[in-house]
Scaffold this active site. Structure first.
Site, PDB file in Angstrom:
ATOM      1  CE1 TYR A 138      -3.510   2.225   0.198  1.00 24.66           C
ATOM      2  CE2 TYR A 138      -2.259   3.234   2.932  1.00 24.66           C
ATOM      3  CZ  TYR A 138      -3.998   3.391   2.071  1.00 24.66           C
ATOM      4  OH  TYR A 138      -4.234   4.400   1.335  1.00 24.66           O
ATOM      5  CG  ASP A 193       5.644   3.364   0.916  1.00 24.54           C
ATOM      6  OD1 ASP A 193       5.764   4.173   1.945  1.00 24.54           O
ATOM      7  OD2 ASP A 193       4.126   3.327   1.403  1.00 24.54           O
ATOM      8  CE  LYS A 250       1.214   4.899   8.042  1.00 22.59           C
ATOM      9  NZ  LYS A 250      -0.031   5.134   8.253  1.00 22.59           N
TER      10      LYS A 250
HETATM   11  C1  LIG Z   1       3.448   2.461   3.094  1.00 22.31           C
HETATM   12  C2  LIG Z   1       2.325   3.216   3.087  1.00 22.31           C
HETATM   13  N1  LIG Z   1       2.866   3.848   2.319  1.00 22.31           N
HETATM   14  C3  LIG Z   1       2.138   4.740   2.603  1.00 22.31           C
HETATM   15  C4  LIG Z   1       0.603   5.050   3.201  1.00 22.31           C
HETATM   16  C5  LIG Z   1       0.005   6.138   3.148  1.00 22.31           C
HETATM   17  O1  LIG Z   1       0.574   7.131   3.678  1.00 22.31           O
HETATM   18  P1  LIG Z   1      -1.267   8.566   4.674  1.00 22.31           P
HETATM   19  O2  LIG Z   1      -2.050   7.522   4.994  1.00 22.31           O
HETATM   20  O3  LIG Z   1      -0.029   9.602   5.185  1.00 22.31           O
HETATM   21  O4  LIG Z   1      -1.118   9.096   3.253  1.00 22.31           O
HETATM   22  C6  LIG Z   1       0.640   4.495   4.016  1.00 22.31           C
HETATM   23  C7  LIG Z   1      -0.368   4.261   5.261  1.00 22.31           C
HETATM   24  O5  LIG Z   1      -0.734   3.858   5.901  1.00 22.31           O
HETATM   25  C8  LIG Z   1       1.379   2.996   4.349  1.00 22.31           C
HETATM   26  O6  LIG Z   1       1.254   2.445   5.362  1.00 22.31           O
END
Ligand SMILES: Cc1ncc(COP(=O)(O)O)c(C=O)c1O
Length: 435
Positions: A143, A245, A273
């Site tokens: 994700y 990511d 986060k």
């Molecule tokens: C691995 C990863 N990338 C990107 C995101 C997106 O981040 P945000 O919710 O701050 O937009 C998330 C959200 O859970 C994530 O787990």
């Protein structure tokens, strides 16, 4: 049995004004309705019905120091006297950027954003601008936010996803631009030969390969030895960028994120986060020659709230604690998390449940399977999801909050006493599963 009557009533009322009753669709998964909370402190959340929850969701990862950590709240409160948003540069931004380039192995430069989703968007735009190519490779089960260009094959139904050796890109939401699929190539994760074969077919078109370096969203699955390095090598050989990511793994798996833990320097990486301990902040970090094109070629990245005073103050305070004594807090979290993982596994055996505890002490997932440890999305999709859901519901009724997949995020506030309390609750929850 716990009562959720007030949450149910507030949910009905909220739906009259707030579309769908929530501000993020992820929250629909909560049962019996998306719950309403009044406050959080340390490892615990308190809901409107008076239920206390030991919280392993932690805002889906950010609250690495627990809820309402005094040092972060103090720093943010002090920063309020300086204002909130300038649409201009300031000293806290400089200080944080300097600190992050010291802490993140692959960070020669950083740029700030507000959410992980938009930071991923920035990273992909930079990759395309830098390479002059259009296609991005992503992996099933990973994700990267909810935009049209990434919300693809995150949890695809297997009857739509094509063969494992050549997956079909599956859009995950109605309303996505059909053209978004044209620029995404989807692969199964943890299979280096598949990446090599894809580069052989599409090498000159590929701008970058993006992945969660530990597949947290698909089950806290570790990369097989050599996989991350192998993908980076292929990217380099074919002139594409390797993009990690680290929105979840950053400042959670280790101080330097997964790249610190596994000894990598990705071309680009995305953090969010935990970096600001629960305040909104995202970071794109990477090679100087790559990130410099934001200036030298005016590759557009904007955002009204980027670099806002409170997010900078929160991150500076969080990192001050996380770096203390050479990362002592991570050693504590590793010890407590290991105890929890081992304790849950032992309880699973005692209750004769096919429970598998997989991942790392600060982020792991519990699966119900007899098939061995999942290595990719399709393996994890084959595990018993109904049982996992039943476990998360039983845990909630025993005072332990996980998400519906039973992922477990640990914070520094989850000390030994909290772990003991959690294991006692999990024992009762497992007994219920058996009954
Ligand atoms: C691995 C990863 N990338 C990107 C995101 C997106 O981040 P945000 O919710 O701050 O937009 C998330 C959200 O859970 C994530 O787990």
């Amino acid at each position: 049995m716990r009562s959720y009557e007030r949450s149910i009533a507030m949910w009905e009322e909220t739906k009259r004004y707030l579309a769908g009753g929530v501000s993020s669709n992820v929250r629909y998964a909560s049962a019996p309705v998306p719950l309403f909370f009044t406050r959080g402190e340390g490892a615990r959340l308190y809901d409107v019905d008076g239920n206390v929850h030991i919280d392993y969701v932690l805002g889906n990862g950010p609250a690495i120091l627990g809820h309402a950590p005094p040092a972060i709240l103090k720093a943010v409160a002090e920063s309020l006297a300086d204002g909130q948003v300038y649409a201009a540069q300031h000293g806290r931004e400089l200080e944080l950027a300097r600190t992050l380039t010291r802490l993140i192995p692959g960070a020669e430069l950083v740029r700030f954003a507000t959410s992980g989703t938009e930071a991923v968007q920035m990273a992909l735009r930079i990759a395309r601008a830098f390479t002059g190519r259009g296609k991005i490779v992503k992996f099933e089960g990973h994700y990267h936010g909810w935009t049209d260009q990434t919300y693809i094959s995150v949890r695809p139904p297997l009857n739509e996803a094509g063969p494992a050796s050549d997956p079909v890109a599956v859009p995950e939401s109605p309303g996505m631009a059909p053209t978004a699929l044209e620029d995404i190539l989807v692969l199964g994760w943890n299979d280096l030969a598949a990446v090599e074969a894809l580069f052989d077919r599409h090498g000159p078109e590929i701008a970058g390969v993006i992945m969660e370096p530990v597949m947290v969203n698909g089950g806290a699955i570790a990369p097989v030895p050599g996989y991350l390095e192998g993908v980076q090598r292929l990217c380099t050989a074919h002139g594409a960028l390797f993009i990690c990511d680290e929105v979840i793994t950053g400042f959670r798996l280790a101080l330097g994120g997964a790249q610190g833990r596994f000894g990598l320097k990705p071309d680009l990486s995305v953090f969010a986060k935990a970096v600001a301990g629960g305040f909104p902040l995202a970071v794109v970090a990477g090679r100087r020659d790559v990130l410099e094109i934001l200036l030298t070629r005016n590759v557009m990245h904007g955002g009204t709230y980027n670099g806002n005073v409170q997010s900078m103050a929160a991150a500076i305070a969080a990192l001050e604690i996380l770096t203390r004594d050479n990362g002592a807090i991570y050693r504590e979290m590793e010890a407590n998390g290991t105890k929890l993982m081992q304790g849950l596994a032992a309880l699973g055996r005692n209750h004769r449940l096919p429970l598998l505890v997989q991942g790392f002490p600060t982020i792991f997932q519990t699966f119900f399977t007899t098939a061995g440890a999942p290595r990719n999305y399709r393996d994890s999709a084959a595990c018993d999801r109904d049982m996992a859901l039943a476990f998360s519901r039983a845990l909630q009724d025993e005072g332990v909050r996980t998400n519906q997949r039973t992922s477990w995020f640990l914070s520094a506030a989850h000390d030994e006493a909290v772990i003991e309390e959690t294991l006692a609750a999990a024992d009762r929850a497992m007994a219920r599963l058996r009954s």
